[in-house]
Design a protein around this motif. Structure first.
Motif, PDB file in Angstrom:
ATOM      1  N   UNK A   1       0.833  -1.207   0.000  1.00  0.00           N
ATOM      2  CA  UNK A   1       0.000   0.000   0.000  1.00  0.00           C
ATOM      3  C   UNK A   1       0.867   1.257   0.000  1.00  0.00           C
ATOM      4  N   UNK A   2       1.998   1.205   0.698  1.00  0.00           N
ATOM      5  CA  UNK A   2       2.864   2.386   0.792  1.00  0.00           C
ATOM      6  C   UNK A   2       4.171   2.223   0.026  1.00  0.00           C
ATOM      7  N   UNK A   3       4.374   1.089  -0.635  1.00  0.00           N
ATOM      8  CA  UNK A   3       5.611   0.858  -1.384  1.00  0.00           C
ATOM      9  C   UNK A   3       5.477   1.385  -2.808  1.00  0.00           C
ATOM     10  N   UNK A   4       6.611   1.713  -3.428  1.00  0.00           N
ATOM     11  CA  UNK A   4       6.575   2.051  -4.852  1.00  0.00           C
ATOM     12  C   UNK A   4       6.883   0.844  -5.716  1.00  0.00           C
ATOM     13  N   UNK A   5       7.472  -0.196  -5.118  1.00  0.00           N
ATOM     14  CA  UNK A   5       7.739  -1.434  -5.847  1.00  0.00           C
ATOM     15  C   UNK A   5       7.948  -2.547  -4.839  1.00  0.00           C
ATOM     16  N   UNK A   6       7.393  -3.710  -5.146  1.00  0.00           N
ATOM     17  CA  UNK A   6       7.568  -4.905  -4.321  1.00  0.00           C
ATOM     18  C   UNK A   6       8.325  -5.930  -5.153  1.00  0.00           C
ATOM     19  N   UNK A   7       9.431  -6.438  -4.616  1.00  0.00           N
ATOM     20  CA  UNK A   7      10.317  -7.332  -5.357  1.00  0.00           C
ATOM     21  C   UNK A   7      10.308  -8.714  -4.714  1.00  0.00           C
ATOM     22  N   UNK A   8      10.016  -9.730  -5.528  1.00  0.00           N
ATOM     23  CA  UNK A   8       9.981 -11.116  -5.073  1.00  0.00           C
ATOM     24  C   UNK A   8      10.900 -11.955  -5.941  1.00  0.00           C
ATOM     25  N   UNK A   9      11.291 -13.099  -5.423  1.00  0.00           N
ATOM     26  CA  UNK A   9      12.077 -14.039  -6.211  1.00  0.00           C
ATOM     27  C   UNK A   9      11.198 -15.117  -6.800  1.00  0.00           C
ATOM     28  N   UNK A  10      11.650 -15.696  -7.900  1.00  0.00           N
ATOM     29  CA  UNK A  10      10.968 -16.835  -8.515  1.00  0.00           C
ATOM     30  C   UNK A  10      11.975 -17.960  -8.611  1.00  0.00           C
ATOM     31  N   UNK A  11      11.528 -19.153  -8.311  1.00  0.00           N
ATOM     32  CA  UNK A  11      12.435 -20.296  -8.303  1.00  0.00           C
ATOM     33  C   UNK A  11      12.247 -21.104  -9.569  1.00  0.00           C
TER      34      UNK A  11
ATOM     35  N   UNK B   1       0.779  -2.090  -5.482  1.00  0.00           N
ATOM     36  CA  UNK B   1       1.844  -1.402  -6.206  1.00  0.00           C
ATOM     37  C   UNK B   1       2.401  -2.371  -7.243  1.00  0.00           C
ATOM     38  N   UNK B   2       3.208  -1.900  -8.182  1.00  0.00           N
ATOM     39  CA  UNK B   2       3.833  -2.837  -9.122  1.00  0.00           C
ATOM     40  C   UNK B   2       4.659  -3.890  -8.393  1.00  0.00           C
ATOM     41  N   UNK B   3       4.636  -5.102  -8.933  1.00  0.00           N
ATOM     42  CA  UNK B   3       5.352  -6.229  -8.333  1.00  0.00           C
ATOM     43  C   UNK B   3       6.366  -6.762  -9.333  1.00  0.00           C
ATOM     44  N   UNK B   4       7.617  -6.841  -8.916  1.00  0.00           N
ATOM     45  CA  UNK B   4       8.672  -7.414  -9.752  1.00  0.00           C
ATOM     46  C   UNK B   4       8.947  -8.835  -9.292  1.00  0.00           C
ATOM     47  N   UNK B   5       8.841  -9.779 -10.215  1.00  0.00           N
ATOM     48  CA  UNK B   5       9.172 -11.173  -9.941  1.00  0.00           C
ATOM     49  C   UNK B   5      10.488 -11.448 -10.656  1.00  0.00           C
ATOM     50  N   UNK B   6      11.525 -11.723  -9.877  1.00  0.00           N
ATOM     51  CA  UNK B   6      12.891 -11.756 -10.396  1.00  0.00           C
ATOM     52  C   UNK B   6      13.321 -13.179 -10.694  1.00  0.00           C
ATOM     53  N   UNK B   7      13.803 -13.369 -11.888  1.00  0.00           N
ATOM     54  CA  UNK B   7      14.435 -14.625 -12.275  1.00  0.00           C
ATOM     55  C   UNK B   7      15.440 -14.300 -13.363  1.00  0.00           C
ATOM     56  N   UNK B   8      16.282 -15.233 -13.661  1.00  0.00           N
ATOM     57  CA  UNK B   8      17.215 -15.057 -14.765  1.00  0.00           C
ATOM     58  C   UNK B   8      17.465 -16.403 -15.402  1.00  0.00           C
ATOM     59  N   UNK B   9      17.893 -16.362 -16.636  1.00  0.00           N
ATOM     60  CA  UNK B   9      18.274 -17.568 -17.355  1.00  0.00           C
ATOM     61  C   UNK B   9      19.797 -17.572 -17.436  1.00  0.00           C
ATOM     62  N   UNK B  10      20.476 -18.350 -16.586  1.00  0.00           N
ATOM     63  CA  UNK B  10      21.940 -18.310 -16.553  1.00  0.00           C
ATOM     64  C   UNK B  10      22.572 -18.623 -17.904  1.00  0.00           C
ATOM     65  N   UNK B  11      21.891 -19.414 -18.730  1.00  0.00           N
ATOM     66  CA  UNK B  11      22.457 -19.776 -20.021  1.00  0.00           C
ATOM     67  C   UNK B  11      22.256 -18.690 -21.077  1.00  0.00           C
ATOM     68  N   UNK B  12      21.329 -17.754 -20.817  1.00  0.00           N
ATOM     69  CA  UNK B  12      21.044 -16.701 -21.793  1.00  0.00           C
ATOM     70  C   UNK B  12      20.868 -15.363 -21.068  1.00  0.00           C
ATOM     71  N   UNK B  13      21.947 -14.793 -20.517  1.00  0.00           N
ATOM     72  CA  UNK B  13      21.834 -13.504 -19.827  1.00  0.00           C
ATOM     73  C   UNK B  13      21.463 -12.396 -20.800  1.00  0.00           C
ATOM     74  N   UNK B  14      20.816 -11.359 -20.279  1.00  0.00           N
ATOM     75  CA  UNK B  14      20.402 -10.242 -21.124  1.00  0.00           C
ATOM     76  C   UNK B  14      21.618  -9.519 -21.683  1.00  0.00           C
ATOM     77  N   UNK B  15      21.549  -9.175 -22.963  1.00  0.00           N
ATOM     78  CA  UNK B  15      22.622  -8.418 -23.594  1.00  0.00           C
ATOM     79  C   UNK B  15      22.627  -6.992 -23.057  1.00  0.00           C
TER      80      UNK B  15
END
Length: 291
Positions: A103-113, A134-148
């Motif tokens: 309610x009072x955050x500008x962004x909420x960040x969570x992890x994804x497994x 508020x906007x919610x960021x769900x964080x993950x990455x693809x270790x084999x294909x990192x963002x350029x």
């Protein structure tokens, strides 16, 4: 869209939390926002077939959580001396606790497994994204294909208020990162009334298609309102979720609205944003029409 609240990062102590924390710290630094690190402990009463009983070792869990968060905050203050960091242990069910903070955050960040095969977001991330204020960021990455280094921020638009909020958030994210913005509008296939599957959308020239004209208008507005931002427009005939996941592969960030049924109809429905959350291999921000 709040710009004065903290960036809240929810950590669970798993190895993936390190990636979630790094992503959240970078976001707080870009926004020049305070950082709030939280860990939730569900110490509510549990029910069995025989009786009610409290979780055993609740005090130990609380102490462990406080020490874990304090350690993370200490490391951050050492490496980011200008970053204001606070910590908080939440007691109760995870989703309601995080919704209250949103309610009072500008962004909420969570992890994804990531699971075996395709990366998928757990039920907690999906439910928090659905109910947060508020906007919610769900964080993950693809270790084999990192963002350029020149990877774009990708956003889906469909004419709904949620997608327009999402476009604004995506433009800000792209501008802060110094990356191009790719605006995607997908026209879904039309169900075949004779039960033979689906047929492609009717072929119309872009200038005669009202949904494409609206997408062009959104892209042009973002260029005008964000000086120096490179805005690309992708118009595709495809399932909206497949289009976003496909065009978002390798992106720096993928942004979606939480609901649809706007003038483009069919893009960013609850089912589409849910599918994107589950299938995307890059960080995803979910935006509601309240910003």
């Amino acid at each position: 869209m709040r710009v004065d609240g903290p960036v809240v990062v929810a950590l669970d102590g798993t190895p993936h939390s390190a990636l979630t924390l790094r992503w959240g710290v970078d976001e707080a630094v870009r926004r020049q926002a305070p950082l709030l690190l939280v860990r939730a402990i569900d110490d509510s009463w549990q029910v069995t077939a025989w009786s009610w009983y409290p979780i055993v070792g609740g005090n130990d869990l609380d102490t462990e959580a406080k020490e874990y968060l304090a350690d993370q905050a200490s490391l951050l203050e050492e490496h980011h001396p200008g970053l204001r960091v606070e910590t908080r242990v939440l007691h109760g069910q995870v989703v309601p606790c995080l919704r209250e903070l949103s309610i009072t955050a500008q962004l909420l960040v969570l992890g994804a497994h990531a699971r075996t095969g395709r990366a998928r977001t757990g039920s907690t991330g999906v439910h928090v994204a659905a109910h947060a204020r508020c906007p919610v960021a769900v964080v993950r990455s693809d270790p084999d294909h990192p963002a350029a280094t020149d990877a774009a921020v990708v956003v889906g638009v469909d004419g709904s208020s949620a997608s327009l909020w999402a476009a604004n958030v995506a433009a800000r994210e792209a501008w802060m990162r110094g990356r191009p913005l790719r605006v995607v509008h997908a026209r879904p296939a039309i169900p075949d009334p004779f039960g033979r599957g689906s047929v492609p959308p009717l072929e119309t020239a872009d200038e005669d298609d009202p949904t494409h004209r609206a997408a062009h208008t959104v892209a042009e507005r973002l260029r005008t309102e964000n000086e120096g931002l490179t805005v690309e427009l992708a118009l595709v005939d495809d399932d909206p979720a497949d289009a976003l996941v496909g065009l978002g592969a390798g992106a720096a960030l993928l942004v979606v609205g939480s609901r649809g049924l706007g003038s483009f109809r069919g893009m960013l429905l609850g089912s589409v944003s849910h599918a994107v959350l589950r299938e995307a291999t890059v960080p995803v921000i979910v935006v509601h029409d309240n910003g």
